[in-house]
Design a protein around this motif. Sequence first.
Motif, PDB file in Angstrom:
ATOM      1  N   LEU A 144       0.877  -1.184  -0.009  1.00 30.65           N
ATOM      2  CA  LEU A 144       0.034   0.018  -0.048  1.00 30.65           C
ATOM      3  C   LEU A 144       0.996   1.295   0.021  1.00 30.65           C
ATOM      4  O   LEU A 144       1.896   1.014   0.639  1.00 30.65           O
ATOM      5  N   GLY A 145       0.329   2.407  -0.684  1.00 27.28           N
ATOM      6  CA  GLY A 145       1.098   3.465  -0.462  1.00 27.28           C
ATOM      7  C   GLY A 145       0.098   4.604  -0.055  1.00 27.28           C
ATOM      8  O   GLY A 145      -0.774   5.045  -0.685  1.00 27.28           O
TER       9      GLY A 145
ATOM     10  N   LEU B 115       0.182  -0.077  -4.799  1.00 28.41           N
ATOM     11  CA  LEU B 115       1.484  -0.260  -5.643  1.00 28.41           C
ATOM     12  C   LEU B 115       1.753  -1.620  -6.004  1.00 28.41           C
ATOM     13  O   LEU B 115       1.832  -2.575  -5.279  1.00 28.41           O
ATOM     14  N   LEU B 116       2.028  -1.839  -7.333  1.00 28.95           N
ATOM     15  CA  LEU B 116       2.174  -3.179  -8.012  1.00 28.95           C
ATOM     16  C   LEU B 116       3.456  -2.963  -8.744  1.00 28.95           C
ATOM     17  O   LEU B 116       3.574  -1.798  -9.541  1.00 28.95           O
ATOM     18  N   ALA B 117       4.198  -4.096  -8.885  1.00 27.88           N
ATOM     19  CA  ALA B 117       5.408  -4.021  -9.437  1.00 27.88           C
ATOM     20  C   ALA B 117       5.466  -5.398 -10.018  1.00 27.88           C
ATOM     21  O   ALA B 117       5.263  -6.571  -9.502  1.00 27.88           O
ATOM     22  N   VAL B 118       5.993  -5.429 -11.362  1.00 20.27           N
ATOM     23  CA  VAL B 118       6.491  -6.798 -11.870  1.00 20.27           C
ATOM     24  C   VAL B 118       7.638  -6.803 -12.448  1.00 20.27           C
ATOM     25  O   VAL B 118       8.253  -5.642 -12.975  1.00 20.27           O
TER      26      VAL B 118
ATOM     27  N   GLY C 158       6.707  -0.852 -12.339  1.00 17.37           N
ATOM     28  CA  GLY C 158       5.655  -0.400 -11.202  1.00 17.37           C
ATOM     29  C   GLY C 158       4.381   0.427 -11.628  1.00 17.37           C
ATOM     30  O   GLY C 158       4.445   1.622 -12.404  1.00 17.37           O
ATOM     31  N   PHE C 159       3.450   0.284 -10.630  1.00 24.99           N
ATOM     32  CA  PHE C 159       2.202   1.076 -11.198  1.00 24.99           C
ATOM     33  C   PHE C 159       1.673   1.556  -9.785  1.00 24.99           C
ATOM     34  O   PHE C 159       1.610   0.721  -8.783  1.00 24.99           O
ATOM     35  N   ALA C 160       1.044   2.929  -9.665  1.00 25.78           N
ATOM     36  CA  ALA C 160       0.315   3.197  -8.399  1.00 25.78           C
ATOM     37  C   ALA C 160      -1.041   3.214  -8.969  1.00 25.78           C
ATOM     38  O   ALA C 160      -1.436   4.009  -9.972  1.00 25.78           O
ATOM     39  N   ILE C 161      -1.949   2.494  -8.445  1.00 26.31           N
ATOM     40  CA  ILE C 161      -3.443   2.275  -8.876  1.00 26.31           C
ATOM     41  C   ILE C 161      -4.271   2.912  -7.595  1.00 26.31           C
ATOM     42  O   ILE C 161      -4.260   2.217  -6.231  1.00 26.31           O
ATOM     43  N   PRO C 162      -4.998   3.964  -7.607  1.00 27.82           N
ATOM     44  CA  PRO C 162      -5.948   4.416  -6.607  1.00 27.82           C
ATOM     45  C   PRO C 162      -6.521   3.228  -6.072  1.00 27.82           C
ATOM     46  O   PRO C 162      -7.221   2.571  -6.681  1.00 27.82           O
TER      47      PRO C 162
ATOM     48  N   THR D  22       1.310  -2.699 -19.103  1.00 28.15           N
ATOM     49  CA  THR D  22       0.179  -1.777 -18.781  1.00 28.15           C
ATOM     50  C   THR D  22      -0.493  -2.574 -17.636  1.00 28.15           C
ATOM     51  O   THR D  22      -0.474  -3.592 -17.296  1.00 28.15           O
ATOM     52  N   ASP D  23      -1.437  -1.577 -17.017  1.00 31.08           N
ATOM     53  CA  ASP D  23      -2.150  -2.024 -15.676  1.00 31.08           C
ATOM     54  C   ASP D  23      -3.408  -1.879 -15.946  1.00 31.08           C
ATOM     55  O   ASP D  23      -4.476  -1.783 -15.027  1.00 31.08           O
TER      56      ASP D  23
END
Length: 240
Positions: free
Chosen positions: A143-144, A155-158, A170-174, A231-232
């Motif tokens: 979580l961010g 917060l998700l990273a691959v 990485g991606f920050a998804i509300p 992409t997310d």
Amino acid sequence: MRKINAVTLAAVGVALSAGTASAVSSSGSFTIVKQFKGGSGGYANPIPGPFFSQLTPPDVNGAVGINSQNGNQELVSEFINGYYGVYTTNGIPINQETMGVFWANALGSKTFNKVFGASGSYFATDPRIVYDPSSHRWFASTLGLNAGLTSDNFLLAVSNTSNPGGNWSGFAIPANPALTSAADFDTLAVNGGNVYLNGDMFQNIGSGVGGVTGIDLVAIPKAQLTAATPTDNGYRIFTN
């Protein structure tokens, strides 16, 4: 944020019978063939070392997988509050960095490379990491949250390759684009088609009042995350 201390269980079997759980039982024997000391957490200092600040609880998470880029080398990854490390199965460190540095590199932004509670800052917490043998990639999440604990992101990273010590995307998804609630105790899962993020949604996690309003489930196609240009784009389910 609302946590139960982590406990490691080994060689425990639970028998289920007629829909009810019997007494816990174990069978056989096991031998610990190798053990080594992992990281100790920290946010502010980018240099790995024993002087990392201690964060309690550490929210211990780890995964074991194969780096096919290096002769199918088996690696151990450790993701705890404030620290990310990659080791050989003999405990030799391959990569060590703070959680803030990990997300700064993955996201291309220092937004979450902050100390918890700093004025106006965002920080990362509640780490998860898994290895997916079908795609030979590693997935990590936290979580961010902002310092006021009133809004947050998944917060998700691959990993860009099968090497967890290499580069990540990485991606920050509300967690809630409407900002009417914030997520807590995120979870991460991967199956054949999707990567899933989930969180308990609270009206106001900063004040500790308001209670749970529901859950938030985000599913992102794994093929999109592991593409040459990740992409997310996914779908989301709110329940209350």
